[in-house]
Design a protein around this motif. Structure first.
Motif, PDB file in Angstrom:
ATOM      1  N   MET A 220      -2.839  69.559  64.322  1.00 21.10           N
ATOM      2  CA  MET A 220      -2.945  68.116  64.129  1.00 21.10           C
ATOM      3  C   MET A 220      -3.802  67.489  65.217  1.00 21.10           C
ATOM      4  SD  MET A 220      -2.076  65.538  62.362  1.00 21.10           S
ATOM      5  CE  MET A 220      -1.818  63.815  62.443  1.00 21.10           C
ATOM      6  N   ALA A 221      -3.598  67.906  66.470  1.00 23.15           N
ATOM      7  CA  ALA A 221      -4.351  67.314  67.575  1.00 23.15           C
ATOM      8  C   ALA A 221      -5.833  67.623  67.450  1.00 23.15           C
ATOM      9  CB  ALA A 221      -3.816  67.813  68.904  1.00 23.15           C
ATOM     10  N   ILE A 222      -6.161  68.828  66.991  1.00 23.74           N
ATOM     11  CA  ILE A 222      -7.566  69.191  66.839  1.00 23.74           C
ATOM     12  C   ILE A 222      -8.196  68.365  65.730  1.00 23.74           C
ATOM     13  CG2 ILE A 222      -9.137  71.037  66.151  1.00 23.74           C
ATOM     14  CD1 ILE A 222      -7.297  72.971  67.599  1.00 23.74           C
ATOM     15  N   SER A 223      -7.502  68.169  64.616  1.00 26.53           N
ATOM     16  CA  SER A 223      -8.051  67.383  63.510  1.00 26.53           C
ATOM     17  C   SER A 223      -8.320  65.956  63.938  1.00 26.53           C
ATOM     18  CB  SER A 223      -7.102  67.316  62.326  1.00 26.53           C
ATOM     19  OG  SER A 223      -6.531  68.495  62.014  1.00 26.53           O
ATOM     20  N   LEU A 224      -7.361  65.379  64.660  1.00 28.24           N
ATOM     21  CA  LEU A 224      -7.524  64.002  65.109  1.00 28.24           C
ATOM     22  C   LEU A 224      -8.703  63.890  66.066  1.00 28.24           C
ATOM     23  CD1 LEU A 224      -6.447  61.158  64.971  1.00 28.24           C
ATOM     24  CD2 LEU A 224      -4.898  61.702  66.830  1.00 28.24           C
ATOM     25  N   SER A 225      -8.843  64.846  66.954  1.00 32.38           N
ATOM     26  CA  SER A 225      -9.960  64.827  67.901  1.00 32.38           C
ATOM     27  C   SER A 225     -11.294  64.941  67.175  1.00 32.38           C
ATOM     28  CB  SER A 225      -9.831  65.978  68.896  1.00 32.38           C
ATOM     29  OG  SER A 225      -8.660  65.845  69.640  1.00 32.38           O
ATOM     30  N   VAL A 226     -11.356  65.806  66.169  1.00 30.13           N
ATOM     31  CA  VAL A 226     -12.593  65.973  65.405  1.00 30.13           C
ATOM     32  C   VAL A 226     -12.911  64.696  64.638  1.00 30.13           C
ATOM     33  CG1 VAL A 226     -13.668  67.242  63.513  1.00 30.13           C
ATOM     34  CG2 VAL A 226     -12.383  68.468  65.246  1.00 30.13           C
ATOM     35  N   VAL A 227     -11.884  64.081  64.054  1.00 30.23           N
ATOM     36  CA  VAL A 227     -12.097  62.840  63.315  1.00 30.23           C
ATOM     37  C   VAL A 227     -12.632  61.755  64.243  1.00 30.23           C
ATOM     38  CG1 VAL A 227     -10.909  60.964  62.099  1.00 30.23           C
ATOM     39  CG2 VAL A 227     -10.428  63.331  61.498  1.00 30.23           C
ATOM     40  N   LEU A 228     -12.033  61.626  65.414  1.00 33.71           N
ATOM     41  CA  LEU A 228     -12.505  60.611  66.359  1.00 33.71           C
ATOM     42  C   LEU A 228     -13.927  60.899  66.838  1.00 33.71           C
ATOM     43  CD1 LEU A 228      -9.309  59.990  68.515  1.00 33.71           C
ATOM     44  CD2 LEU A 228     -10.355  58.450  66.858  1.00 33.71           C
ATOM     45  N   LEU A 229     -14.206  62.156  67.138  1.00 37.90           N
ATOM     46  CA  LEU A 229     -15.553  62.529  67.574  1.00 37.90           C
ATOM     47  C   LEU A 229     -16.582  62.224  66.497  1.00 37.90           C
ATOM     48  CD1 LEU A 229     -17.472  63.906  69.598  1.00 37.90           C
ATOM     49  CD2 LEU A 229     -16.924  66.061  68.460  1.00 37.90           C
ATOM     50  N   LEU A 230     -16.284  62.618  65.258  1.00 37.02           N
ATOM     51  CA  LEU A 230     -17.232  62.364  64.167  1.00 37.02           C
ATOM     52  C   LEU A 230     -17.379  60.867  63.891  1.00 37.02           C
ATOM     53  CD1 LEU A 230     -16.329  65.263  61.731  1.00 37.02           C
ATOM     54  CD2 LEU A 230     -18.342  65.075  63.203  1.00 37.02           C
ATOM     55  N   ALA A 231     -16.299  60.119  64.025  1.00 38.09           N
ATOM     56  CA  ALA A 231     -16.379  58.666  63.829  1.00 38.09           C
ATOM     57  C   ALA A 231     -17.278  58.027  64.889  1.00 38.09           C
ATOM     58  CB  ALA A 231     -14.987  58.055  63.872  1.00 38.09           C
ATOM     59  N   ILE A 232     -17.131  58.472  66.125  1.00 40.29           N
ATOM     60  CA  ILE A 232     -17.973  57.934  67.201  1.00 40.29           C
ATOM     61  C   ILE A 232     -19.438  58.272  66.958  1.00 40.29           C
ATOM     62  CG2 ILE A 232     -18.505  58.176  69.661  1.00 40.29           C
ATOM     63  CD1 ILE A 232     -15.439  58.491  70.098  1.00 40.29           C
ATOM     64  N   VAL A 233     -19.700  59.519  66.575  1.00 41.11           N
ATOM     65  CA  VAL A 233     -21.083  59.930  66.296  1.00 41.11           C
ATOM     66  C   VAL A 233     -21.649  59.114  65.141  1.00 41.11           C
ATOM     67  CG1 VAL A 233     -22.507  61.834  65.447  1.00 41.11           C
ATOM     68  CG2 VAL A 233     -20.829  62.245  67.248  1.00 41.11           C
ATOM     69  N   LEU A 234     -20.858  58.911  64.091  1.00 40.11           N
ATOM     70  CA  LEU A 234     -21.320  58.149  62.934  1.00 40.11           C
ATOM     71  C   LEU A 234     -21.634  56.705  63.306  1.00 40.11           C
ATOM     72  CD1 LEU A 234     -21.862  58.149  59.911  1.00 40.11           C
ATOM     73  CD2 LEU A 234     -19.459  57.588  59.568  1.00 40.11           C
ATOM     74  N   VAL A 235     -20.759  56.077  64.083  1.00 39.97           N
ATOM     75  CA  VAL A 235     -21.001  54.690  64.508  1.00 39.97           C
ATOM     76  C   VAL A 235     -22.269  54.612  65.352  1.00 39.97           C
ATOM     77  CG1 VAL A 235     -20.114  52.842  65.988  1.00 39.97           C
ATOM     78  CG2 VAL A 235     -18.608  53.942  64.331  1.00 39.97           C
ATOM     79  N   MET A 236     -22.452  55.574  66.256  1.00 38.13           N
ATOM     80  CA  MET A 236     -23.659  55.564  67.088  1.00 38.13           C
ATOM     81  C   MET A 236     -24.914  55.732  66.235  1.00 38.13           C
ATOM     82  SD  MET A 236     -22.341  57.741  70.407  1.00 38.13           S
ATOM     83  CE  MET A 236     -23.992  58.038  70.960  1.00 38.13           C
ATOM     84  N   MET A 237     -24.859  56.615  65.240  1.00 41.30           N
ATOM     85  CA  MET A 237     -26.029  56.829  64.379  1.00 41.30           C
ATOM     86  C   MET A 237     -26.362  55.583  63.572  1.00 41.30           C
ATOM     87  SD  MET A 237     -25.449  60.743  63.095  1.00 41.30           S
ATOM     88  CE  MET A 237     -26.986  60.821  62.180  1.00 41.30           C
ATOM     89  N   VAL A 238     -25.350  54.877  63.087  1.00 40.95           N
ATOM     90  CA  VAL A 238     -25.583  53.649  62.324  1.00 40.95           C
ATOM     91  C   VAL A 238     -26.171  52.585  63.233  1.00 40.95           C
ATOM     92  CG1 VAL A 238     -24.442  51.765  61.092  1.00 40.95           C
ATOM     93  CG2 VAL A 238     -23.854  54.125  60.552  1.00 40.95           C
ATOM     94  N   ARG A 239     -25.623  52.450  64.442  1.00 42.58           N
ATOM     95  CA  ARG A 239     -26.112  51.421  65.370  1.00 42.58           C
ATOM     96  C   ARG A 239     -27.545  51.676  65.825  1.00 42.58           C
ATOM     97  NH1 ARG A 239     -22.120  49.175  69.700  1.00 42.58           N
ATOM     98  NH2 ARG A 239     -21.806  47.305  68.483  1.00 42.58           N
TER      99      ARG A 239
ATOM    100  N   LEU B 263     -12.172  77.414  58.855  1.00 41.15           N
ATOM    101  CA  LEU B 263     -13.418  77.561  59.602  1.00 41.15           C
ATOM    102  C   LEU B 263     -13.409  76.676  60.844  1.00 41.15           C
ATOM    103  CD1 LEU B 263     -16.397  78.593  59.795  1.00 41.15           C
ATOM    104  CD2 LEU B 263     -17.004  76.526  58.532  1.00 41.15           C
ATOM    105  N   LEU B 264     -12.988  75.426  60.693  1.00 37.65           N
ATOM    106  CA  LEU B 264     -12.943  74.514  61.833  1.00 37.65           C
ATOM    107  C   LEU B 264     -11.925  74.971  62.873  1.00 37.65           C
ATOM    108  CD1 LEU B 264     -13.239  71.062  60.048  1.00 37.65           C
ATOM    109  CD2 LEU B 264     -14.985  72.232  61.385  1.00 37.65           C
ATOM    110  N   ASN B 265     -10.771  75.470  62.410  1.00 36.06           N
ATOM    111  CA  ASN B 265      -9.768  75.978  63.349  1.00 36.06           C
ATOM    112  C   ASN B 265     -10.295  77.188  64.110  1.00 36.06           C
ATOM    113  OD1 ASN B 265      -7.923  74.026  62.635  1.00 36.06           O
ATOM    114  ND2 ASN B 265      -6.847  75.323  61.179  1.00 36.06           N
ATOM    115  N   SER B 266     -10.978  78.087  63.403  1.00 38.66           N
ATOM    116  CA  SER B 266     -11.552  79.271  64.036  1.00 38.66           C
ATOM    117  C   SER B 266     -12.606  78.874  65.064  1.00 38.66           C
ATOM    118  CB  SER B 266     -12.160  80.180  62.977  1.00 38.66           C
ATOM    119  OG  SER B 266     -12.835  81.250  63.552  1.00 38.66           O
ATOM    120  N   LEU B 267     -13.430  77.911  64.708  1.00 38.64           N
ATOM    121  CA  LEU B 267     -14.461  77.423  65.625  1.00 38.64           C
ATOM    122  C   LEU B 267     -13.832  76.790  66.861  1.00 38.64           C
ATOM    123  CD1 LEU B 267     -17.495  76.995  66.079  1.00 38.64           C
ATOM    124  CD2 LEU B 267     -17.281  74.840  64.861  1.00 38.64           C
TER     125      LEU B 267
END
Length: 64
Positions: free
Chosen positions: A1-20, A51-55
């Motif tokens: 769960m902690a890894i999924s949440l971290s990935v979601v937050l990281l991807l959200a930050i990257v997405l917001v930066m790309m849009v801005r 795959l994401l868990n393995s990575l």
């Protein structure tokens, strides 16, 4: 769960930066997010999660 949440937050930050920065427009970003939600409900979701868990484990095992 902690890894999924971290990935979601990281991807959200990257997405917001790309849009801005104008690297990606808002509508394609929305379509990509919706694609992710639809993909999560398919049979491929478990394979993608494995795959994401393995990575994440591989990155966690790297010692500096």
């Amino acid at each position: 769960m902690a890894i999924s949440l971290s990935v979601v937050l990281l991807l959200a930050i990257v997405l917001v930066m790309m849009v801005r920065q104008g690297n990606i427009k808002v509508w394609p970003a929305i379509v990509a997010a919706l694609f992710g939600f639809v993909l999560a409900s398919t049979g491929m979701a478990d394979d993608i999660q494995e795959l994401l868990n393995s990575l994440a484990e591989t990155i966690g095992d790297i010692q500096f």
